[in-house]
Design a protein around this motif. Structure first.
Motif, short mmCIF file in Angstrom:
data_model
loop_
_atom_site.label_atom_id
_atom_site.label_comp_id
_atom_site.label_asym_id
_atom_site.label_seq_id
_atom_site.Cartn_x
_atom_site.Cartn_y
_atom_site.Cartn_z
N ALA A 1 0.82 -1.22 0.00
CA ALA A 1 0.00 0.00 0.00
C ALA A 1 0.85 1.26 0.00
O ALA A 1 0.52 2.24 -0.69
CB ALA A 1 -0.93 -0.01 1.21
N CYS A 2 1.94 1.26 0.77
CA CYS A 2 2.72 2.50 0.99
C CYS A 2 3.80 2.77 -0.05
O CYS A 2 3.97 3.93 -0.47
CB CYS A 2 3.37 2.47 2.38
SG CYS A 2 2.22 2.55 3.74
N ILE A 3 4.53 1.75 -0.45
CA ILE A 3 5.71 1.98 -1.32
C ILE A 3 5.33 2.66 -2.64
O ILE A 3 5.97 3.66 -3.01
CB ILE A 3 6.48 0.67 -1.56
CG1 ILE A 3 7.10 0.19 -0.23
CG2 ILE A 3 7.58 0.86 -2.59
CD1 ILE A 3 7.78 -1.17 -0.31
N PRO A 4 4.31 2.19 -3.37
CA PRO A 4 3.98 2.87 -4.63
C PRO A 4 3.61 4.34 -4.44
O PRO A 4 3.99 5.19 -5.25
CB PRO A 4 2.77 2.07 -5.15
CG PRO A 4 2.89 0.73 -4.51
CD PRO A 4 3.46 1.00 -3.16
N ASN B 1 5.82 10.32 -4.90
CA ASN B 1 6.01 11.60 -4.19
C ASN B 1 4.80 12.04 -3.37
O ASN B 1 4.45 13.22 -3.32
CB ASN B 1 6.40 12.71 -5.17
CG ASN B 1 7.73 12.42 -5.84
OD1 ASN B 1 8.61 11.83 -5.22
ND2 ASN B 1 7.87 12.83 -7.08
N LYS B 2 4.15 11.07 -2.76
CA LYS B 2 3.01 11.38 -1.87
C LYS B 2 3.46 11.33 -0.41
O LYS B 2 4.32 10.52 -0.04
CB LYS B 2 1.87 10.37 -2.07
CG LYS B 2 1.35 10.27 -3.50
CD LYS B 2 0.44 11.43 -3.83
CE LYS B 2 -0.23 11.22 -5.20
NZ LYS B 2 -1.06 12.36 -5.58
N ASP B 3 2.86 12.16 0.43
CA ASP B 3 3.00 11.99 1.87
C ASP B 3 2.08 10.85 2.30
O ASP B 3 0.95 10.75 1.80
CB ASP B 3 2.60 13.27 2.62
CG ASP B 3 3.71 14.31 2.61
OD1 ASP B 3 4.73 14.07 1.93
OD2 ASP B 3 3.57 15.35 3.27
N VAL B 4 2.55 10.02 3.22
CA VAL B 4 1.79 8.83 3.61
C VAL B 4 1.63 8.78 5.13
O VAL B 4 2.61 8.90 5.87
CB VAL B 4 2.50 7.54 3.13
CG1 VAL B 4 1.79 6.31 3.66
CG2 VAL B 4 2.57 7.50 1.61
#
Length: 565
Positions: free
Chosen positions: A32-35, A40-43
């Motif tokens: 879910a997080c790596i892509p 360039n998204k904040d997660v």
């Protein structure tokens, strides 16, 4: 969602490191997080402890730092990873090194306690550090310090990625002001990742303050039998054992004997308890290798932790000798085992008066618990523990301090509706601590102590086992510096000071009430309803326990209250 690594376009360094770590596919939180991080998204991710969050932020960090067109200068910090404890920082640094061995042009440094701040600055000045793994207090000290060697605040101006791991723990142990200070030094144009096992109001405030339009991710695991979402890995089983305070040590020792070839981590309520029980267990279980570690240790702490980790990989069992002061800490501690798909078990020891904690954790943290049977004890270790105290003053003094610190811990427990000081059997507790006598303390004033028999000896005559220490003690007694007879008596305080202390205490109490009222006033209707529902659920538990309502009536009312929430 594709959970294979092939779905990501990763550098050869990342691919090689993943092979070395032997992860054949991504965990849900990684998938879910790596892509998103790579885009360039904040997660802001909420995922159970031990779900593989480390790779979820390390891979994007490596990728982003590699893609910069300009060559990274020696003293440019490209990424900072913040963790609540030194031990977690060490673990992250070890995984990071697996990646950096394929990237010799990148450097990393770890900033944690155990050495001087100046030594860390000098190490950075000499070696540089493109990726910093740090604990909050140490990083704040380094950024605030005006150093003649190098201005560390200038070194973070090129920062690309800032990660807060176990953010809920960072806030829970009081780092909110420190985090705000650190954030004030960091550039606004950066990617930020926030990872936590639980979502709290404080975490939500941190998300709003430190992140720009983050993508929120919540990775939960379902308990297959009941289709219930829970906050622990599905491979982790949490047990509870009901036993009186004077049975706990016997049960612990028997468990350790039965699992002597397995790696076990034991949590106690206070640092002093760690010191005392580790010293006691080392003499009771002489064939076992026992290491002690807690937050007040300095240089020894890092060394002990490193040695402990080398013995075996992974914890088979986590034992919570005392229920931690917060429910979220209970989940974090339990999650020290069963990490990244491995199986694990946890046991929490509870006194009969504390059994409502099982339902509380089930409701508050959505964590199911299973009863663990008590072992049959052929011979108690408590008489041996008393003999150890009689032969070594150091153990005797630790036992007294451990008992006092536990009572104080109990009095301040977050879940005071279950862990009530008035329900505590002090005599039974003192017996379980192997005390020779009960120390004087305010909490025991006017208490009728039963279930305890003091040892008929003069405790002032107990010597230190260490000869040099005993010689020094005797010299101090001879010189009149130490009066052993007064050492364990309550201090007499002047009436005027007592009056001032009482007035100060009264004022603090009033301020606390005002603060609580203000918090309630600021609560949203939803938050207030949640608080009320939790209180109603506990009252329902008490009614069932006292036999005022049947089990069927309890199930009916409790199910209704959960559905309303």
């Amino acid at each position: 969602m594709d959970d294979t690594w092939d779905c990501l376009t990763l550098s050869s360094a990342c691919q090689n490191a993943i092979k070395d770590l032997k992860f054949s596919k991504m965990t849900p939180v990684q998938a879910a997080c790596i892509p998103l991080f790579l885009q360039n998204k904040d997660v802001a991710a909420e995922a159970v402890t031990g779900s593989g969050k480390t790779l979820a932020f390390l891979i994007p960090i490596i990728d982003r730092l590699q893609k910069r067109e300009e060559t990274w200068k020696k003293h440019e910090i490209g990424a900072i990873i913040l963790t609540p404890t030194r031990e977690l920082a060490i673990q992250i640094e070890e995984v990071l090194q697996t990646f950096l061995k394929y990237l010799p042009h990148f450097n990393s440094l770890i900033f944690i306690g155990g050495t001087s701040v100046q030594a860390d600055v000098e190490k950075f000045y000499k070696n540089g550090g493109h990726i910093i793994v740090a604990t909050p207090g140490r990083l704040e000290d380094i950024l605030n310090r005006k150093n003649s060697l190098i201005n560390m605040a200038n070194c973070v101006k090129s920062l690309e990625v800032f990660v807060m791991d176990e953010a809920d723990r960072l806030l829970e142990i009081g780092f909110e002001a420190t985090l705000n200070t650190i954030l004030s030094y960091l550039p606004k144009q950066r990617r930020t990742g926030l990872f936590s096992a639980t979502q709290t109001n404080e975490v939500e405030n941190l998300i709003r303050a430190g992140m720009r339009n983050p993508v929120r991710i919540s990775v939960k695991e379902k308990q297959k039998a009941a289709n219930v979402i829970q906050k622990i890995p599905s491979t982790l089983t949490i047990h509870y054992m009901i036993c009186d305070h004077d049975e706990k040590l016997d049960q612990l020792v028997q468990f350790l004997r039965d699992h002597k070839n397995q790696k076990v981590m034991i949590f106690f309520s206070t640092c002093v308890s760690v010191d005392y029980f580790s010293a006691a267990l080392a003499q009771i279980l002489k064939k076992h290798s026992i290491s002690a570690i807690h937050g007040k240790m300095r240089k020894k702490r890092n060394k002990i932790f490193s040695e402990f980790r080398k013995k075996n990989k992974g914890f088979h069992w986590v034992l919570q000798y005392d229920p931690p002061s917060s429910s979220s800490a209970f989940v974090h501690r339990s999650g020290r085992t069963a990490r990244i798909g491995n199986t694990g078990n946890c046991i929490v020891f509870l006194a009969p008066s504390e059994d409502a904690y099982v339902q509380f954790i089930a409701m508050n943290q959505k964590v199911p618990m299973h009863k663990y049977p008590k072992a049959v004890i052929e011979a108690s270790v408590l008489p041996k523990l008393k003999l150890i105290s009689q032969k070594d003053r150091a153990v005797f003094e630790k036992s007294m301090r451990a008992f006092v610190s536990f009572v104080q811990f109990y009095a301040k427990h977050e879940c005071s509706m279950i862990f009530r000081l008035k329900d505590l059997d002090f005599g039974c507790l003192a017996t379980g601590f192997g005390l020779l006598k009960i120390p004087h303390m305010p909490e025991l004033k006017k208490k009728q102590i039963t279930n305890f028999t003091p040892v008929d000896i003069d405790v002032n005559s107990i010597p230190y086992r260490e000869k040099s220490r005993e010689k020094l003690r005797q010299q101090k007694i001879f010189d009149g510096i130490v009066d052993e007879k007064k050492k364990y008596k309550p201090k007499v305080v002047a009436w005027s000071k007592n009056k001032n202390k009482k007035e100060s205490k009264k004022k603090r109490k009033e301020n606390k009430k005002l603060g609580q009222k203000r918090k309630i006033d600021e609560m949203s209707a939803e938050d207030f309803a949640d608080l009320k529902n939790l209180d109603d659920d506990y009252r329902l538990l008490k009614k069932q326990k006292k036999g005022k309502i049947s089990n069927e009536e309890f199930d009916k009312q409790f199910t209704g209250s959960v559905e309303e929430m």
